[in-house]
Scaffold this motif. Structure first.
Motif, mmCIF file in Angstrom:
data_model
loop_
_atom_site.group_PDB
_atom_site.id
_atom_site.type_symbol
_atom_site.label_atom_id
_atom_site.label_comp_id
_atom_site.label_asym_id
_atom_site.label_seq_id
_atom_site.Cartn_x
_atom_site.Cartn_y
_atom_site.Cartn_z
ATOM 1 N N GLY A 85 0.797 -1.229 0.000
ATOM 2 C CA GLY A 85 0.000 0.000 0.000
ATOM 3 C C GLY A 85 0.824 1.270 0.000
ATOM 4 N N ALA A 86 2.114 1.183 -0.281
ATOM 5 C CA ALA A 86 2.980 2.360 -0.264
ATOM 6 C C ALA A 86 2.545 3.378 -1.313
ATOM 7 C CB ALA A 86 4.425 1.948 -0.520
ATOM 8 N N THR A 87 2.630 4.657 -0.981
ATOM 9 C CA THR A 87 2.341 5.707 -1.955
ATOM 10 C C THR A 87 3.443 5.702 -3.016
ATOM 11 O OG1 THR A 87 3.628 7.395 -0.770
ATOM 12 C CG2 THR A 87 1.301 7.106 -0.129
ATOM 13 N N TRP A 88 3.182 6.364 -4.126
ATOM 14 C CA TRP A 88 4.206 6.396 -5.160
ATOM 15 C C TRP A 88 5.453 7.113 -4.661
ATOM 16 C CZ3 TRP A 88 6.324 10.829 -7.110
ATOM 17 C CH2 TRP A 88 5.598 12.041 -6.994
ATOM 18 N N GLN A 89 5.262 8.124 -3.783
ATOM 19 C CA GLN A 89 6.414 8.820 -3.226
ATOM 20 C C GLN A 89 7.250 7.889 -2.348
ATOM 21 O OE1 GLN A 89 3.238 9.922 -3.121
ATOM 22 N NE2 GLN A 89 3.106 12.161 -3.351
ATOM 23 N N GLU A 90 6.582 7.096 -1.532
ATOM 24 C CA GLU A 90 7.281 6.140 -0.664
ATOM 25 C C GLU A 90 7.980 5.063 -1.495
ATOM 26 O OE1 GLU A 90 4.304 6.391 3.238
ATOM 27 O OE2 GLU A 90 3.928 4.927 1.642
ATOM 28 N N PHE A 113 -0.947 8.727 -12.649
ATOM 29 C CA PHE A 113 -0.018 9.029 -13.736
ATOM 30 C C PHE A 113 -0.469 8.312 -15.011
ATOM 31 C CE2 PHE A 113 2.530 9.605 -9.950
ATOM 32 C CZ PHE A 113 3.415 10.633 -10.255
ATOM 33 N N THR A 114 -0.199 8.920 -16.155
ATOM 34 C CA THR A 114 -0.307 8.167 -17.399
ATOM 35 C C THR A 114 0.920 7.255 -17.467
ATOM 36 O OG1 THR A 114 0.959 9.759 -18.721
ATOM 37 C CG2 THR A 114 -1.428 10.130 -18.524
ATOM 38 N N LEU A 115 0.881 6.261 -18.326
ATOM 39 C CA LEU A 115 2.024 5.357 -18.426
ATOM 40 C C LEU A 115 3.300 6.105 -18.852
ATOM 41 C CD1 LEU A 115 3.256 2.569 -18.230
ATOM 42 C CD2 LEU A 115 2.461 2.108 -20.574
ATOM 43 N N PRO A 116 3.239 6.986 -19.876
ATOM 44 C CA PRO A 116 4.456 7.734 -20.221
ATOM 45 C C PRO A 116 4.972 8.580 -19.057
ATOM 46 C CG PRO A 116 2.885 7.860 -22.019
ATOM 47 C CD PRO A 116 2.156 7.235 -20.861
ATOM 48 N N GLN A 117 4.085 9.183 -18.284
ATOM 49 C CA GLN A 117 4.513 9.974 -17.127
ATOM 50 C C GLN A 117 5.170 9.079 -16.073
ATOM 51 O OE1 GLN A 117 0.815 11.787 -15.969
ATOM 52 N NE2 GLN A 117 1.139 13.624 -17.221
ATOM 53 N N ALA A 118 4.593 7.917 -15.858
ATOM 54 C CA ALA A 118 5.163 6.988 -14.884
ATOM 55 C C ALA A 118 6.559 6.549 -15.306
ATOM 56 C CB ALA A 118 4.259 5.758 -14.737
ATOM 57 N N VAL A 119 6.711 6.246 -16.593
ATOM 58 C CA VAL A 119 8.021 5.847 -17.109
ATOM 59 C C VAL A 119 9.030 6.968 -16.914
ATOM 60 C CG1 VAL A 119 9.313 5.281 -19.193
ATOM 61 C CG2 VAL A 119 7.087 4.209 -18.777
ATOM 62 N N ARG A 120 8.627 8.201 -17.231
ATOM 63 C CA ARG A 120 9.551 9.328 -17.122
ATOM 64 C C ARG A 120 9.930 9.585 -15.670
ATOM 65 N NH1 ARG A 120 12.912 9.813 -19.902
ATOM 66 N NH2 ARG A 120 11.497 9.643 -21.683
ATOM 67 N N ALA A 121 8.959 9.514 -14.771
ATOM 68 C CA ALA A 121 9.246 9.759 -13.351
ATOM 69 C C ALA A 121 10.211 8.721 -12.801
ATOM 70 C CB ALA A 121 7.944 9.740 -12.550
ATOM 71 N N LEU A 122 9.957 7.454 -13.086
ATOM 72 C CA LEU A 122 10.815 6.380 -12.597
ATOM 73 C C LEU A 122 12.203 6.455 -13.223
ATOM 74 C CD1 LEU A 122 8.188 3.497 -12.646
ATOM 75 C CD2 LEU A 122 9.417 4.304 -10.615
ATOM 76 N N THR A 123 12.261 6.745 -14.513
ATOM 77 C CA THR A 123 13.548 6.836 -15.199
ATOM 78 C C THR A 123 14.378 8.003 -14.668
ATOM 79 O OG1 THR A 123 12.598 5.887 -17.211
ATOM 80 C CG2 THR A 123 14.674 7.075 -17.437
ATOM 81 N N THR A 124 13.718 9.128 -14.420
ATOM 82 C CA THR A 124 14.428 10.298 -13.897
ATOM 83 C C THR A 124 15.040 10.002 -12.530
ATOM 84 O OG1 THR A 124 12.981 11.820 -15.104
ATOM 85 C CG2 THR A 124 14.197 12.721 -13.244
ATOM 86 N N ALA A 125 14.279 9.349 -11.666
ATOM 87 C CA ALA A 125 14.794 9.001 -10.338
ATOM 88 C C ALA A 125 15.946 8.014 -10.443
ATOM 89 C CB ALA A 125 13.670 8.417 -9.483
ATOM 90 N N TYR A 126 15.816 7.059 -11.354
ATOM 91 C CA TYR A 126 16.871 6.061 -11.551
ATOM 92 C C TYR A 126 18.164 6.717 -12.033
ATOM 93 C CZ TYR A 126 19.480 2.329 -13.862
ATOM 94 O OH TYR A 126 20.478 1.479 -14.278
ATOM 95 N N LEU A 127 18.044 7.574 -13.045
ATOM 96 C CA LEU A 127 19.232 8.225 -13.590
ATOM 97 C C LEU A 127 19.862 9.195 -12.582
ATOM 98 C CD1 LEU A 127 18.023 8.902 -17.247
ATOM 99 C CD2 LEU A 127 19.591 7.126 -16.445
ATOM 100 N N PHE A 128 19.019 9.869 -11.807
ATOM 101 C CA PHE A 128 19.539 10.744 -10.753
ATOM 102 C C PHE A 128 20.363 9.932 -9.763
ATOM 103 C CE2 PHE A 128 18.618 11.588 -6.242
ATOM 104 C CZ PHE A 128 19.501 12.635 -6.041
ATOM 105 N N LEU A 177 13.496 16.184 -6.127
ATOM 106 C CA LEU A 177 13.064 15.496 -7.340
ATOM 107 C C LEU A 177 11.596 15.089 -7.241
ATOM 108 C CD1 LEU A 177 15.103 12.884 -9.299
ATOM 109 C CD2 LEU A 177 12.737 12.383 -8.701
ATOM 110 N N ILE A 178 11.217 14.541 -6.113
ATOM 111 C CA ILE A 178 9.827 14.107 -5.926
ATOM 112 C C ILE A 178 8.878 15.305 -5.956
ATOM 113 C CG2 ILE A 178 8.215 13.108 -4.244
ATOM 114 C CD1 ILE A 178 10.460 11.163 -3.470
ATOM 115 N N ALA A 179 9.285 16.401 -5.332
ATOM 116 C CA ALA A 179 8.461 17.618 -5.365
ATOM 117 C C ALA A 179 8.300 18.109 -6.793
ATOM 118 C CB ALA A 179 9.091 18.701 -4.483
ATOM 119 N N GLY A 180 9.346 17.981 -7.593
ATOM 120 C CA GLY A 180 9.284 18.395 -8.982
ATOM 121 C C GLY A 180 8.324 17.533 -9.779
ATOM 122 N N ILE A 181 8.325 16.233 -9.518
ATOM 123 C CA ILE A 181 7.390 15.329 -10.199
ATOM 124 C C ILE A 181 5.954 15.670 -9.827
ATOM 125 C CG2 ILE A 181 6.615 12.921 -10.362
ATOM 126 C CD1 ILE A 181 9.552 12.093 -9.949
#
Length: 216
Positions: free
Chosen positions: A77-82, A131-146, A205-209
């Motif tokens: 049940g974790a939030t996307w931020q968690e 999130f839309t799927l493209p938004q989800a991909v971008r958010a996860l990818t950005t965090a990963y690359l960071f 980063l999370i605040a930016g998303i």
């Protein structure tokens, strides 16, 4: 025609040895020949499993991932931020567990599809949150690359726990850059307390998303 026989050397044994040797010699010193010597086998025994060093790095990164997720628990049940915080923090911890860990991971291709299990869970959690799927991909990818970039720079200063490269003494740097007071003082933020810096940067980063996609 003679049948080509597989060597007795197990692929996992080779990868485990490579990861252990990595801590001793670093990525530049890690060669198939060095691993073969460590295993007391001839180099061709390794070439049966790995055509070149990149194939070895791919398998090393995959094994690093396996070890990471085995010790990582994210509440259903974790939030996307968690979820994003746990994934990024867990990745940093895993990479710091190896000398040049971020360099090994960067640009490597996972073997198999084990990583798709966690990726599917993360994408589903983000889409469910709005999130839309493209938004989800971008958010996860950005965090990963960071995270990957942050640890690469962190290990450039501190290759291993308790070890610090020459040239990154904050006091010496401040004295050398005395004519540039803000830049001199910034060294304390740039080159020490990496854990605290990572946590704060991840919050940014999370605040930016949240602001960009409007999903709280």
């Amino acid at each position: 025609m003679a049948t080509r026989r597989a060597p007795k050397l197990d692929k996992k044994q080779a990868v485990d040895t490579a990861l252990r040797l990595l801590d001793e010699v670093g990525l530049d010193g890690l060669t198939l020949r060095a691993i073969a010597r460590e295993l007391d086998v001839q180099a061709p025994a390794l070439y049966w499993h790995f055509k070149n060093k990149q194939e070895l790095l791919d398998e090393m990164a995959t094994e690093m991932y396996r070890r990471m997720v085995a010790g990582q628990r994210i509440a259903p049940g974790a939030t996307w931020q968690e979820r994003l915080t746990a994934a990024s923090t867990g990745l940093r911890t895993a990479l710091l567990g190896y000398r040049d860990g971020a360099k090994v991971y960067s640009g490597s291709r996972f073997t198999g599809t084990e990583h798709a299990v966690r990726l599917e869970e993360n994408l589903q959690a983000f889409v469910t949150a709005g999130f839309t799927l493209p938004q989800a991909v971008r958010a996860l990818t950005t965090a990963y690359l960071f995270t990957l970039g942050f640890v690469t720079e962190e290990q450039g200063v501190e290759p291993a726990p308790g070890e610090r490269r020459d040239g990154f003494d904050v006091t010496e740097r401040a004295a050398r850059m005395a004519d540039f007071p803000l830049a001199a003082t910034a060294g304390a933020e740039l080159f020490q307390d990496f854990g605290q810096g990572f946590e704060e940067s991840l919050r940014l980063l999370i605040a930016g998303i949240e602001a960009r996609y409007g999903v709280a």
